[in-house]
Design a protein around this motif. Structure first.
Motif, short mmCIF file in Angstrom:
data_model
loop_
_atom_site.label_atom_id
_atom_site.label_comp_id
_atom_site.label_asym_id
_atom_site.label_seq_id
_atom_site.Cartn_x
_atom_site.Cartn_y
_atom_site.Cartn_z
N LEU A 55 5.90 -7.58 -4.62
CA LEU A 55 6.45 -6.25 -4.88
C LEU A 55 5.34 -5.32 -5.40
CD1 LEU A 55 9.14 -4.72 -4.96
CD2 LEU A 55 9.36 -5.42 -7.35
N ARG A 56 4.54 -5.85 -6.36
CA ARG A 56 3.44 -5.05 -6.93
C ARG A 56 2.48 -4.59 -5.82
NH1 ARG A 56 -0.96 -7.41 -9.75
NH2 ARG A 56 -1.23 -8.63 -7.84
N ASN A 57 2.17 -5.51 -4.90
CA ASN A 57 1.22 -5.16 -3.84
C ASN A 57 1.76 -4.08 -2.91
OD1 ASN A 57 -0.40 -6.99 -5.04
ND2 ASN A 57 -0.36 -8.51 -3.40
N LEU A 58 3.10 -4.14 -2.70
CA LEU A 58 3.71 -3.10 -1.86
C LEU A 58 3.64 -1.73 -2.53
CD1 LEU A 58 6.96 -4.85 -0.53
CD2 LEU A 58 5.01 -4.05 0.81
N LEU A 59 3.74 -1.77 -3.87
CA LEU A 59 3.76 -0.50 -4.62
C LEU A 59 2.37 -0.03 -5.05
CD1 LEU A 59 6.82 -1.16 -6.97
CD2 LEU A 59 6.73 0.35 -4.99
N ALA A 60 1.35 -0.88 -4.83
CA ALA A 60 0.02 -0.61 -5.41
C ALA A 60 -0.52 0.77 -5.04
CB ALA A 60 -0.97 -1.69 -4.98
N ALA A 104 -4.65 -2.27 -0.80
CA ALA A 104 -4.48 -0.81 -0.64
C ALA A 104 -5.83 -0.14 -0.74
CB ALA A 104 -3.56 -0.28 -1.74
N ARG A 105 -5.91 1.07 -0.18
CA ARG A 105 -7.12 1.88 -0.40
C ARG A 105 -6.71 3.29 -0.80
NH1 ARG A 105 -11.38 2.18 4.00
NH2 ARG A 105 -11.35 -0.06 3.67
N ILE A 106 -7.39 3.80 -1.80
CA ILE A 106 -7.03 5.12 -2.34
C ILE A 106 -8.23 6.04 -2.19
CG2 ILE A 106 -6.37 6.38 -4.48
CD1 ILE A 106 -5.50 2.91 -4.53
N ILE A 145 -15.68 1.55 -4.97
CA ILE A 145 -15.06 0.94 -6.15
C ILE A 145 -14.09 -0.14 -5.63
CG2 ILE A 145 -13.57 1.32 -8.15
CD1 ILE A 145 -14.57 4.18 -8.27
N ASN A 146 -14.32 -1.37 -6.03
CA ASN A 146 -13.46 -2.48 -5.58
C ASN A 146 -12.75 -3.08 -6.78
OD1 ASN A 146 -14.10 -3.78 -2.51
ND2 ASN A 146 -15.41 -2.13 -3.24
N LEU A 147 -11.42 -3.17 -6.65
CA LEU A 147 -10.60 -3.67 -7.77
C LEU A 147 -9.79 -4.85 -7.27
CD1 LEU A 147 -9.14 -3.27 -10.55
CD2 LEU A 147 -7.74 -1.53 -9.45
N TYR A 148 -9.93 -6.00 -7.93
CA TYR A 148 -9.24 -7.22 -7.50
C TYR A 148 -8.12 -7.53 -8.49
CZ TYR A 148 -13.63 -7.88 -4.93
OH TYR A 148 -14.73 -7.71 -4.13
N TYR A 149 -6.88 -7.64 -7.98
CA TYR A 149 -5.75 -8.02 -8.83
C TYR A 149 -5.60 -9.54 -8.77
CZ TYR A 149 -3.70 -3.25 -8.78
OH TYR A 149 -3.42 -1.92 -8.92
N GLY A 150 -5.44 -10.16 -9.93
CA GLY A 150 -5.22 -11.61 -9.93
C GLY A 150 -4.24 -11.99 -11.01
N PRO A 151 -3.83 -13.26 -11.04
CA PRO A 151 -2.90 -13.68 -12.09
C PRO A 151 -3.60 -13.64 -13.45
CG PRO A 151 -3.60 -15.56 -10.74
CD PRO A 151 -4.20 -14.35 -10.13
N ASN A 152 -3.05 -12.91 -14.38
CA ASN A 152 -3.58 -12.80 -15.75
C ASN A 152 -5.01 -12.26 -15.82
OD1 ASN A 152 -1.19 -13.93 -16.82
ND2 ASN A 152 -1.93 -15.94 -16.14
N ILE A 212 -10.82 0.49 -3.38
CA ILE A 212 -10.19 -0.54 -2.55
C ILE A 212 -9.57 -1.57 -3.49
CG2 ILE A 212 -10.50 -2.17 -0.63
CD1 ILE A 212 -11.85 0.35 0.19
N ILE A 213 -8.28 -1.83 -3.33
CA ILE A 213 -7.62 -2.86 -4.15
C ILE A 213 -7.50 -4.13 -3.30
CG2 ILE A 213 -5.55 -3.46 -5.47
CD1 ILE A 213 -5.08 -0.46 -5.88
N ARG A 214 -7.91 -5.25 -3.89
CA ARG A 214 -7.98 -6.51 -3.12
C ARG A 214 -7.25 -7.64 -3.82
NH1 ARG A 214 -11.82 -5.88 0.78
NH2 ARG A 214 -13.41 -4.30 0.39
N ASN A 215 -6.97 -8.66 -3.02
CA ASN A 215 -6.42 -9.91 -3.55
C ASN A 215 -7.56 -10.70 -4.20
OD1 ASN A 215 -6.16 -12.99 -2.96
ND2 ASN A 215 -4.08 -12.21 -3.05
#
Ligand SMILES: Cc1cc2nc3c(=O)[nH]c(=O)nc-3n(C[C@H](O)[C@H](O)[C@H](O)COP(=O)(O)OP(=O)(O)OC[C@H]3O[C@@H](n4cnc5c(N)ncnc54)[C@H](O)[C@@H]3O)c2cc1C
Length: 393
Positions: free
Chosen positions: A362-367, A89-91, A199-206, A78-81
């Protein structure tokens, strides 16, 4: 004078690459011995993910069933904010088989590899730091005076490889400007998001954070990576303070931070790499694993590459009529693959750590698309099929 022992292959280092190489060789009837500088074979308590490109090889080496027993079998990523925890997104993973992708404790992985190696009558010489390889005598020289004569030597001695520095390039490991926070928490401290136990993955700035269960006893491993300019410590890993961790992730989700600060101890790692190498084979030495292609851990592939290298070398050495041919083909197959995954891992860091708000959208749309693509292109590789194909051509 010490007695010189003889075996076909001498392996420097008893990490993931060295132990897997030992299993791959012995299971094909090739004599091999391992030389490890530590007094005990042990690993740092932390998690590791192994994807299908590695687990399918461990299955062929009859290691996967034992490892599966002590591993967690996730069904999705699971990709999260980073701040809201909202799903991006979930893969789905492990669709065709439940244990193609596993998460486990490194200590369990090393124990299972070591047990398999010993069951094949493998011999590990501990407290044996390899100082050099004497090419004329075809001998390896250890700090305790032991010498070992072999046809081939494998440098499985990790990112700080002395074998690489001495015989391949004299580059030093370079700090990547990424710092990793790691810890093992109790499952009761998981954020209360749906599917937090996957598996949880959080995308953040830097930065990014990943957490996943390991083993079967309700433990959660987390890794939080931040861009950070300096690593001034002499050691590559050290106990860190929770205050510093909170400073590094100050704008991140509170329940995620509760998880990350819940263990008694948290650790800080500087992430190091080496420049791309031109050759991973010279005379009768080959480099494997992090000694050959240390990589940033953003695709979780360093250990998987170590397993691919080890399997490939074992197969080639047992099938080809002479060691020069085996070493040559090993280099042709593994240099390209290792360098590509090394580069692909670094690209992933840029993708995970985007901070510009427009690019974030854009990144989140393509994640989803990009993650599925990474899973397909990296995980579908079969080192067994590739090696057999190359032997035949
Ligand atoms: C934060 C982080 C997270 C990661 N997550 C993942 C993941 O999820 N999945 C994944 O696949 N990979 C992951 N990796 C990468 C993975 O840990 C490494 O790629 C892997 O451990 C490399 O194994 P190795 O056997 O090549 O080297 P090492 O594990 O470093 O083993 C080298 C061994 O050689 C011994 N040695 C060194 N010098 C000598 C000498 N002169 N004589 C004798 N012995 C010697 C050492 O004591 C050691 O036992 C991660 C890495 C980091 C930093």
């Amino acid at each position: 004078m010490k007695k010189v022992e003889i075996s076909n292959v001498s392996i420097v280092g008893a990490g993931i690459s060295g132990l897997t190489a030992g299993c791959a060789l012995l299971s094909r009837g090739i004599e091999a011995s391992i030389y490890e500088r530590s007094e005990y074979i042990e690993e740092f308590g932390a998690g590791i993910t192994l994807s299908a490109n590695a687990t399918r090889l461990l299955e062929r080496l009859e290691i996967l069933p034992e490892l599966t027993k002590v591993s967690y079998l996730p069904t999705k990523i699971i990709i999260r904010n980073y701040s809201s925890g909202e799903e991006i997104a979930r893969i789905p993973i492990n669709i065709t088989k439940p244990n193609e992708f596993i998460t486990t404790d490194r200590r369990d992985l090393i124990n299972v590899l070591l047990r398999r190696y010993k069951s094949l009558n493998g011999n590990v010489n501990t407290a044996c730091e390899v100082l050099e390889i004497d090419f004329d005598k075809k001998e390896l020289v250890c700090s305790n005076g032991k010498r070992q004569s072999s046809e081939v030597f494998l440098g499985c001695d990790g990112v700080r490889s002395k074998i690489r520095e001495k015989y391949f390039d004299n580059s030093k490991p370079i700090y990547t400007n990424f710092l990793a926070w790691r810890g093992i928490a109790d499952i009761t401290n998981l954020p209360k998001f749906k599917d937090s136990e996957e598996i949880n993955l959080y995308y953040g700035p830097n930065g990014h954070v990943v957490h996943y269960p390991i083993g079967t006893e309700g433990k959660i491993n987390f890794v939080g990576v931040k861009n950070s300019q300096h690593w001034t410590k002499e050691s590559w890993k050290e106990e860190g303070s929770k205050e510093d961790l909170l400073k590094d992730f100050s704008t991140w989700n509170n329940s995620l931070l509760s998880l990350m600060t819940s263990p008694e101890k948290v650790f800080k790692w500087g992430i190091f790499e080496r420049p791309k190498i031109q050759s991973i084979q010279k005379r009768n030495i080959a480099l494997l694993g992090d000694a050959a292609h240390p990589m940033v851990p953003f695709l979780g592939q360093g250990g998987c590459m170590a397993i691919e290298d080890a399997y490939c070398f074992g197969l080639l050495y047992s099938k080809l009529e002479n060691s020069d041919k085996a070493l040559n083909l090993y280099q042709q197959i593994r240099l390209k693959r290792g360098n590509w995954v090394q580069k692909r891992s670094k690209l992933q860091a840029r993708f995970n750590h985007i901070s510009n708000p427009t690019l974030v959208k854009l990144r989140n749309l393509l994640a989803k698309k990009i993650s599925i693509n990474a899973v397909r292109s990296v995980h579908s590789y079969d080192a067994d099929k590739e090696s057999i194909k190359r032997i035949k051509t």
